[in-house]
Design an enzyme around this catalytic site. Structure first.
Site, PDB file in Angstrom:
ATOM      1  N   ALA A  26       0.798  -1.239   0.000  1.00  8.92           N
ATOM      2  CA  ALA A  26       0.000   0.000   0.000  1.00  8.92           C
ATOM      3  C   ALA A  26       0.823   1.278   0.000  1.00  8.92           C
ATOM      4  O   ALA A  26       0.276   2.358   0.210  1.00  8.92           O
ATOM      5  CB  ALA A  26      -0.936   0.010   1.213  1.00  8.92           C
ATOM      6  N   ARG A  28       2.284   2.728  -2.545  1.00  5.37           N
ATOM      7  CA  ARG A  28       2.206   3.517  -3.783  1.00  5.37           C
ATOM      8  C   ARG A  28       1.147   2.930  -4.703  1.00  5.37           C
ATOM      9  O   ARG A  28       0.596   1.866  -4.446  1.00  5.37           O
ATOM     10  CB  ARG A  28       3.557   3.534  -4.507  1.00  5.37           C
ATOM     11  CG  ARG A  28       4.100   2.178  -4.859  1.00  5.37           C
ATOM     12  CD  ARG A  28       5.573   2.208  -5.233  1.00  5.37           C
ATOM     13  NE  ARG A  28       6.119   0.879  -5.453  1.00  5.37           N
ATOM     14  CZ  ARG A  28       6.228   0.291  -6.630  1.00  5.37           C
ATOM     15  NH1 ARG A  28       5.811   0.923  -7.723  1.00  5.37           N
ATOM     16  NH2 ARG A  28       6.745  -0.912  -6.756  1.00  5.37           N
ATOM     17  N   TYR A 168       2.208 -14.545 -15.401  1.00  6.33           N
ATOM     18  CA  TYR A 168       1.431 -13.532 -14.684  1.00  6.33           C
ATOM     19  C   TYR A 168      -0.056 -13.865 -14.756  1.00  6.33           C
ATOM     20  O   TYR A 168      -0.776 -13.820 -13.751  1.00  6.33           O
ATOM     21  CB  TYR A 168       1.705 -12.159 -15.280  1.00  6.33           C
ATOM     22  CG  TYR A 168       0.914 -11.034 -14.651  1.00  6.33           C
ATOM     23  CD1 TYR A 168       1.246 -10.545 -13.388  1.00  6.33           C
ATOM     24  CD2 TYR A 168      -0.169 -10.456 -15.326  1.00  6.33           C
ATOM     25  CE1 TYR A 168       0.520  -9.516 -12.811  1.00  6.33           C
ATOM     26  CE2 TYR A 168      -0.901  -9.427 -14.756  1.00  6.33           C
ATOM     27  CZ  TYR A 168      -0.550  -8.958 -13.506  1.00  6.33           C
ATOM     28  OH  TYR A 168      -1.279  -7.928 -12.937  1.00  6.33           O
TER      29      TYR A 168
END
Length: 260
Positions: A26, A28, A168
């Site tokens: 958290a 950025r 991914y």
């Protein structure tokens, strides 16, 4: 600064007042926006980070402007011992967690044939193992209270699959399956489990693209622009609300119409 309306004209609308949230990754980007949206809605927030303490402390300072408790806690959430410490620190300092947002993750692109075993493992650890560990750590508190909101940040490639992003996509697709299965387990306990699958969002993860490529991506998106961290945070906030109690096992995809 974010603000919420005042239905009665006297008091700010704070639907998450008294709730305690943990947001991983958290410091950025999307994680920062999520933390600020939750704080603006009245939630106390633990800002998890792994490397940049300065950025995390800045998020804490901004959250406190909403008159809530906020705390930065360093932890590698792919490590069980560090997750346990993170959740215990949160419970002791701001109260038992009622909201968990599994946002921490990494992205890598490339052909499957060029993907090393170490790269595969790194993606699975960050994007799939971490949410498993964090959910497992907060669930005893949520079960005891008969209430909880777990929100996992996936990706449109977890829904549709992405060329050159097989590893991914697999990690984010696995997270969606985890979401759906855990929602069925936890429904009787008053705990909802949902996923948010963003489309192309202008964060550091798109930093490898040049301006021309970003413009092309925006033009391919039906709404004509890239997403923002705030677009994703708004979806998370909706799922975190007490009034979203009949929504579980779902995937909300703020993607501008890129996939339907």
């Amino acid at each position: 600064m974010l603000s919420y309306g005042t239905p009665a004209g006297t008091q700010p609308y704070r639907p998450l007042h008294g709730h305690n949230a943990i947001v991983t990754g958290a410091s950025r980007g999307i994680g920062r926006a999520i933390a600020l949206h939750l704080a603006a809605a009245g939630a106390n927030v633990v800002i998890n980070y792994r490397q940049n303490e300065t950025l995390a402390v800045d998020v804490v300072s901004t959250c406190r402007q909403f008159d809530v408790q906020a705390l930065a806690v360093r932890a590698d959430v792919s490590q069980a011992q560090e997750v346990a410490s993170l959740v215990q620190t949160a419970a002791v300092n701001i109260g038992p967690p009622t909201i968990l947002v599994n946002n921490a993750g990494i992205a890598r692109s490339g052909l499957l044939l060029d993907t090393t075993e170490d790269e595969w493992d790194a993606l699975m650890n960050a994007n799939l193992k971490s949410p498993f560990l964090c959910a497992k750590a907060v669930l005893p508190y949520m079960i005891q209270n008969g209430y909880g909101r777990i929100i996992n940040i996936s990706s449109i490639w977890g829904l549709a699959g992405g060329s050159f992003e097989v590893a991914y996509s697999a990690s984010k697709g696995g997270l969606i399956s985890l979401t759906k299965a855990l929602a069925k387990e936890m429904g009787p306990s008053g705990i909802t489990v949902n996923a948010v699958a963003p489309g192309a969002v202008q964060t550091d993860m798109l930093g490898h693209l040049d301006p021309e490529a970003l413009q092309m991506l925006a033009e391919e998106t039906p709404v004509g622009r890239l997403g923002t961290p705030e677009d994703v945070a708004a979806a998370v906030l909706f799922l975190a609300l007490p009034t979203s109690s009949f929504i579980t096992g779902q995937v909300l995809s703020p993607n501008g119409g890129l996939i339907t």
